[in-house]
Design a protein around this motif. Sequence first.
Motif, PDB file in Angstrom:
ATOM      1  N   HIS A 137      13.875  32.461  -6.092  1.00  0.00           N
ATOM      2  CA  HIS A 137      14.345  30.818  -6.081  1.00  0.00           C
ATOM      3  C   HIS A 137      15.096  30.651  -6.967  1.00  0.00           C
ATOM      4  O   HIS A 137      14.938  30.895  -8.337  1.00  0.00           O
ATOM      5  N   PRO A 138      16.410  30.230  -7.019  1.00  0.00           N
ATOM      6  CA  PRO A 138      17.414  29.931  -8.134  1.00  0.00           C
ATOM      7  C   PRO A 138      17.002  28.963  -9.152  1.00  0.00           C
ATOM      8  O   PRO A 138      17.240  29.161 -10.270  1.00  0.00           O
ATOM      9  N   ASN A 139      15.938  28.296  -8.844  1.00  0.00           N
ATOM     10  CA  ASN A 139      15.575  27.248  -9.769  1.00  0.00           C
ATOM     11  C   ASN A 139      14.042  27.676 -10.178  1.00  0.00           C
ATOM     12  O   ASN A 139      13.438  26.799 -10.947  1.00  0.00           O
ATOM     13  N   PHE A 140      13.305  28.863 -10.007  1.00  0.00           N
ATOM     14  CA  PHE A 140      12.089  29.047 -10.071  1.00  0.00           C
ATOM     15  C   PHE A 140      11.674  28.833 -11.527  1.00  0.00           C
ATOM     16  O   PHE A 140      10.779  28.303 -11.882  1.00  0.00           O
ATOM     17  N   HIS A 141      12.529  29.550 -12.318  1.00  0.00           N
ATOM     18  CA  HIS A 141      12.045  29.629 -13.823  1.00  0.00           C
ATOM     19  C   HIS A 141      12.046  28.173 -14.755  1.00  0.00           C
ATOM     20  O   HIS A 141      11.552  27.909 -15.386  1.00  0.00           O
ATOM     21  N   SER A 142      13.362  27.536 -14.207  1.00  0.00           N
ATOM     22  CA  SER A 142      13.475  26.156 -14.559  1.00  0.00           C
ATOM     23  C   SER A 142      12.300  25.276 -14.211  1.00  0.00           C
ATOM     24  O   SER A 142      11.824  24.389 -14.942  1.00  0.00           O
ATOM     25  N   ILE A 143      11.716  25.562 -12.772  1.00  0.00           N
ATOM     26  CA  ILE A 143      10.772  24.428 -12.290  1.00  0.00           C
ATOM     27  C   ILE A 143       9.541  24.996 -13.050  1.00  0.00           C
ATOM     28  O   ILE A 143       8.651  24.061 -13.502  1.00  0.00           O
ATOM     29  N   LEU A 144       9.347  26.113 -13.467  1.00  0.00           N
ATOM     30  CA  LEU A 144       8.146  26.666 -14.024  1.00  0.00           C
ATOM     31  C   LEU A 144       7.820  26.060 -15.410  1.00  0.00           C
ATOM     32  O   LEU A 144       6.977  25.479 -15.736  1.00  0.00           O
ATOM     33  N   GLU A 145       8.914  26.377 -16.028  1.00  0.00           N
ATOM     34  CA  GLU A 145       9.040  25.766 -17.466  1.00  0.00           C
ATOM     35  C   GLU A 145       8.809  24.303 -17.771  1.00  0.00           C
ATOM     36  O   GLU A 145       7.996  23.801 -18.619  1.00  0.00           O
ATOM     37  N   THR A 146       9.541  23.624 -16.750  1.00  0.00           N
ATOM     38  CA  THR A 146       9.387  22.043 -16.990  1.00  0.00           C
ATOM     39  C   THR A 146       7.953  21.489 -16.524  1.00  0.00           C
ATOM     40  O   THR A 146       7.378  21.005 -17.121  1.00  0.00           O
ATOM     41  N   THR A 147       7.743  22.339 -15.267  1.00  0.00           N
ATOM     42  CA  THR A 147       6.165  21.856 -14.973  1.00  0.00           C
ATOM     43  C   THR A 147       5.012  22.075 -16.131  1.00  0.00           C
ATOM     44  O   THR A 147       4.334  21.210 -16.369  1.00  0.00           O
ATOM     45  N   ILE A 148       5.343  23.291 -16.668  1.00  0.00           N
ATOM     46  CA  ILE A 148       4.237  23.520 -17.540  1.00  0.00           C
ATOM     47  C   ILE A 148       4.433  22.711 -19.021  1.00  0.00           C
ATOM     48  O   ILE A 148       3.409  22.167 -19.550  1.00  0.00           O
ATOM     49  N   LYS A 149       5.581  22.502 -19.370  1.00  0.00           N
ATOM     50  CA  LYS A 149       5.724  21.701 -20.513  1.00  0.00           C
ATOM     51  C   LYS A 149       5.440  20.159 -20.322  1.00  0.00           C
ATOM     52  O   LYS A 149       4.757  19.524 -21.213  1.00  0.00           O
ATOM     53  N   ASN A 150       5.815  19.880 -18.930  1.00  0.00           N
ATOM     54  CA  ASN A 150       5.411  18.363 -18.692  1.00  0.00           C
ATOM     55  C   ASN A 150       3.698  18.116 -18.583  1.00  0.00           C
ATOM     56  O   ASN A 150       2.985  17.036 -19.262  1.00  0.00           O
TER      57      ASN A 150
END
Length: 502
Positions: A137-150
């Motif tokens: 998914h084009p946003n997978f890595h950004s979704i992953l990092e954002t979710t974990i940091k939050n």
Amino acid sequence: MAPLRYYTDILLPFILLLVSGVVFLRRTNGLPINWPFLGMTPEILLNIHRIHNFATDFLKLSNGTFLLKGPKFANIDMLFTSDPANIHYMLSKNFPNYPKGPDFRRIFDILGNGIFNSDHELWELHRKTTTMSLFKHPNFHSILETTIKNKINKGLLPVLDHYSETDLQEIFQRFTFDAICVMLLEYDPESLSVDLPFVPCEKAFTDAEEALLLRHFLPEKVWKLQKRFGLGKEKKLSEAWKAFDEFIYKCLSQKEKEDEESAGLLTSLKSGFSGQIGTSCDSRQFLRDTILNLMIAGRDTTSTTLSWFFYLLAQNPSVENKIRKEIQNKTGGRNWKTLTSKDFEGLIYLHGGLCEALRLYPPVALEHKAPTKADILPTGHVVDKETRIILSFYSMGRMEGLWGDDCMEFKPERWFSKGVNGIGIKHEPSYKFPAFHAGPRTCLGKEMGMVQMKMVAAAIVCNYRVELVEGHMVCPSDSIILQMKYGLKVRVVPITTINQSG
């Protein structure tokens, strides 16, 4: 009275002779005794509370492969192996002949038509669609990092600041449960908050996984009878099944009520599996099965590895200090929160420490295989379609022949390699280090899991020193997932407090 005394006089010497025979045989080779009719059931029952270490004991004494025999009438003989040649052969070289098999699907019926419970065409569908829908998914890595940091900033750190003494395993389970729900279902159950609320679905995983391990060592008729009448661990498994269904279907229904579909991972997953029904002939149930399997992968493997990592770290404070210093050198005085997934690739001490935790305590401690046709394993053992094979990944990390005489030591340096550009990360073949499985079934979420674990580990190491609570017993649970039976009770001491007192 005379007849009773007569039988006592006859039976007592017989019993003593039998016990002496058991002791003698055990001392002769140390392997479980194969009794007439009963097989090795007595020793299985005596060691069911430590089944992973029991398997390691007899595998060490039998060159890595051993047939554990059950009662004659039960058909539960199991060929255990931790031999890398056998592992490589079944998971890679002759992969098509070693599917999960029908026994696996019956034991793991709660997984339905999910990826862990699938073979052949259905497995290939899951593998391809999950890769395209999630990991590409084009946003997978950004979704992953954002979710974990939050989740670190709004859940993990506030909870650790609030509790000076806590069960770190429970904290990690809540963390990974919330994180995978946000990513897959776009819903945050907020189980990781200061009041530590009870969320039935979050607690259901542990109950289910303990029951699933027990099914391996009970005759199928026995555990099915327990299931029918709601007895023992089968009762908890049924309750867990209900909790999973209620939670997942409620989340799906809530998303369906929304006017606009998001561009998140759930929409991509639903689109990728659109029209698929599996063997249930129900597309909604198929989606439930798919999501539950991914939730198990996202919650349990990561939280378990983090728990064992910090258990090992607490026993080796010098390693903890080296990891903390490594992170400080990487940030160059910046806040640890500025680290990106790319930065974590260069943290070799942190990477080595996590690999050591995975080697000694692989979250998936065993794998079940069933050959589709007769075969001969590299070790010379003959198997057929009736043979139940157990791959003991837990035992592999404890074999001196594989890892040296220091195999029980926690040594991140084991994963260092020296090259022209300095020290780098050493890569071991998956059939020697199968923490992420091996061959075509190699874990799709390997990179995702390592990034998540490194982010969480860095957040804790940079902010706290973790100390084991004195007298607290830590040992593996009797479960498919290698959790800690009694949790991980620790004290978390803020680094600022240590610096001030120092």
